[in-house]
Design a protein around this motif. Structure first.
Motif, short mmCIF file in Angstrom:
data_model
loop_
_atom_site.label_atom_id
_atom_site.label_comp_id
_atom_site.label_asym_id
_atom_site.label_seq_id
_atom_site.Cartn_x
_atom_site.Cartn_y
_atom_site.Cartn_z
N ALA A 1 0.82 -1.21 0.00
CA ALA A 1 0.00 0.00 0.00
C ALA A 1 0.86 1.26 0.00
CB ALA A 1 -0.93 0.00 1.21
N LYS A 2 0.35 2.29 -0.65
CA LYS A 2 1.01 3.59 -0.64
C LYS A 2 -0.05 4.66 -0.89
CE LYS A 2 1.99 4.40 -5.47
NZ LYS A 2 2.88 5.13 -6.36
N ARG A 3 0.32 5.90 -0.72
CA ARG A 3 -0.57 7.01 -1.05
C ARG A 3 -0.59 7.20 -2.56
NH1 ARG A 3 1.33 12.06 2.34
NH2 ARG A 3 -0.69 12.90 1.65
N PRO A 4 -1.72 7.61 -3.13
CA PRO A 4 -1.75 7.93 -4.56
C PRO A 4 -0.96 9.21 -4.81
CG PRO A 4 -3.81 8.54 -3.53
CD PRO A 4 -3.02 7.83 -2.48
N PRO A 5 -0.71 9.56 -6.07
CA PRO A 5 0.07 10.77 -6.37
C PRO A 5 -0.58 12.05 -5.85
CG PRO A 5 -0.01 9.34 -8.29
CD PRO A 5 -0.97 8.77 -7.30
N PHE A 6 -1.92 12.05 -5.70
CA PHE A 6 -2.63 13.23 -5.21
C PHE A 6 -3.60 12.81 -4.11
CE2 PHE A 6 -1.86 13.56 -9.79
CZ PHE A 6 -0.97 14.63 -9.80
N GLU A 7 -3.73 13.68 -3.11
CA GLU A 7 -4.60 13.35 -1.98
C GLU A 7 -4.90 14.63 -1.21
OE1 GLU A 7 -4.36 9.51 0.62
OE2 GLU A 7 -2.86 10.94 1.38
N ASP A 8 -6.19 14.97 -1.06
CA ASP A 8 -6.55 16.22 -0.40
C ASP A 8 -6.27 16.19 1.09
OD1 ASP A 8 -7.40 17.14 -2.84
OD2 ASP A 8 -9.51 17.31 -2.30
N ASN A 9 -6.66 15.10 1.76
CA ASN A 9 -6.62 15.07 3.23
C ASN A 9 -6.30 13.67 3.72
OD1 ASN A 9 -7.33 15.01 6.01
ND2 ASN A 9 -8.64 16.79 5.73
N PRO A 10 -5.02 13.36 4.00
CA PRO A 10 -4.64 12.00 4.40
C PRO A 10 -5.27 11.54 5.71
CG PRO A 10 -2.82 13.53 4.68
CD PRO A 10 -3.87 14.26 3.93
N LEU A 11 -5.50 12.46 6.63
CA LEU A 11 -6.11 12.06 7.91
C LEU A 11 -7.55 11.62 7.69
CD1 LEU A 11 -4.67 14.80 10.30
CD2 LEU A 11 -3.75 12.54 9.74
N MET A 12 -8.25 12.33 6.84
CA MET A 12 -9.63 11.94 6.51
C MET A 12 -9.64 10.60 5.77
SD MET A 12 -12.55 14.24 4.63
CE MET A 12 -12.49 15.46 5.97
N VAL A 13 -8.68 10.41 4.87
CA VAL A 13 -8.58 9.13 4.17
C VAL A 13 -8.38 8.00 5.17
CG1 VAL A 13 -7.12 7.75 2.64
CG2 VAL A 13 -7.77 10.07 1.98
N SER A 14 -7.52 8.20 6.16
CA SER A 14 -7.27 7.15 7.16
C SER A 14 -8.55 6.79 7.90
CB SER A 14 -6.18 7.58 8.14
OG SER A 14 -6.64 8.57 9.04
N GLN A 15 -9.35 7.79 8.22
CA GLN A 15 -10.61 7.54 8.92
C GLN A 15 -11.60 6.76 8.06
OE1 GLN A 15 -11.75 11.54 9.92
NE2 GLN A 15 -10.12 11.78 11.43
N GLU A 16 -11.67 7.11 6.77
CA GLU A 16 -12.60 6.43 5.88
C GLU A 16 -12.16 5.00 5.60
OE1 GLU A 16 -15.46 7.56 5.24
OE2 GLU A 16 -15.10 9.58 6.01
N LEU A 17 -10.86 4.77 5.42
CA LEU A 17 -10.37 3.41 5.24
C LEU A 17 -10.63 2.58 6.49
CD1 LEU A 17 -6.97 3.98 3.39
CD2 LEU A 17 -8.99 2.83 2.47
N GLN A 18 -10.44 3.18 7.67
CA GLN A 18 -10.70 2.45 8.91
C GLN A 18 -12.18 2.09 9.02
OE1 GLN A 18 -8.19 1.65 11.50
NE2 GLN A 18 -9.90 0.21 11.72
N SER A 19 -13.04 3.02 8.63
CA SER A 19 -14.48 2.77 8.67
C SER A 19 -14.85 1.59 7.78
CB SER A 19 -15.24 4.03 8.25
OG SER A 19 -16.62 3.80 8.22
#
Length: 250
Positions: free
Chosen positions: A192-210
């Motif tokens: 796993a890695k971050r995509p080339p563009f991402e607005d808000n990594p902390l929000m992404v972490s929350q959504e993936l956890q959900s």
């Protein structure tokens, strides 16, 4: 499970080879649902997978767009016309679908920064109006199309990112997570890695956890993958240490 719903199979559509850009088909006895439409002019890639399954564009009952970037939404107007299927997307990305606004891109590293300088990701595509727009708290059941699952808002990659969560422990999450090298895919596709563009990594972490908390064990994504639950959980922990990037000018 509702007795009239049958098990869905997920079929990757290689918009670019080696997993660099993926769209997906959900298929069961009721027909199919297309998730993302790829770059403009790539309807032949979708047609090839449909034909391999003895299906045609008219078997597509619904189109789901995970977010407004050109490699996911760029061929929507064309495929909507070919299939006659309604389009589901999120209200927060609507100005980009319609061409009213130009998207901004927050690079996650040197490749994203360099790629944005080429102008390829910012190229306009044929605008379209989604038929079904989700808002912040909305979800959209797929039961009416014969599938046991739902579309849920998962903001963070863009404000209007959405994901498809199936009740057989699989999910298609757009660009919430990536794998491989550079744009994604090719090699190291299980990492796993971050995509080339991402607005808000902390929000992404929350959504993936959900999504993980719903019991999902396999994550399909637009670049690379699929990834198992444990690899996504490892990625979530790394995201928690990220700073929210400054939005770069378009």
């Amino acid at each position: 499970m509702n007795e009239r719903l049958t098990e869905a199979s997920i079929h990757r559509i290689p918009i670019f080879p080696l997993g660099m850009i993926n769209a997906f088909l959900l298929v069961n006895a009721s027909g199919c649902v297309l998730i993302d439409t790829g770059l403009p002019g790539t309807e032949n890639k979708v047609s090839r997978v449909l034909k391999s399954l003895d299906l045609s564009f008219r078997d597509i009952k619904l189109i789901i767009i995970t977010h407004a970037h050109i490699d996911h939404a760029g061929n929507t107007a064309k495929l909507k016309s070919l299939s006659g299927a309604p389009v589901v997307a999120h209200l927060n990305d609507l100005p980009y679908f319609t061409g009213e606004n130009v998207m901004h891109f927050c690079s996650t590293g040197w490749f994203g920064w360099l790629f944005s300088k080429t102008g390829a990701i910012q190229k306009p595509y044929e605008p379209f109006q989604p038929d079904i727009l989700l808002s912040t708290q909305d979800s959209f059941s797929l039961s009416g199309y014969g599938f046991d699952g739902e579309v849920v808002p998962t903001p963070g990659h863009t404000a209007g990112s959405i994901s498809v969560v199936l009740d057989n422990t699989q999910a298609i999450v757009g660009d919430l997570v990536s794998s491989g090298i550079l744009l994604g895919g090719v090699i190291r596709t299980g990492k796993a890695k971050r995509p080339p563009f991402e607005d808000n990594p902390l929000m992404v972490s929350q959504e993936l956890q959900s999504i993980a908390d719903r019991g999902v064990s396999t994550f399909f994504m637009g670049h690379g993958g699929p990834l198992p639950r444990q690899e996504v959980l490892r990625h979530i922990e790394k995201l928690k240490a990220c700073q929210v990037p400054r939005q770069e000018p378009s």
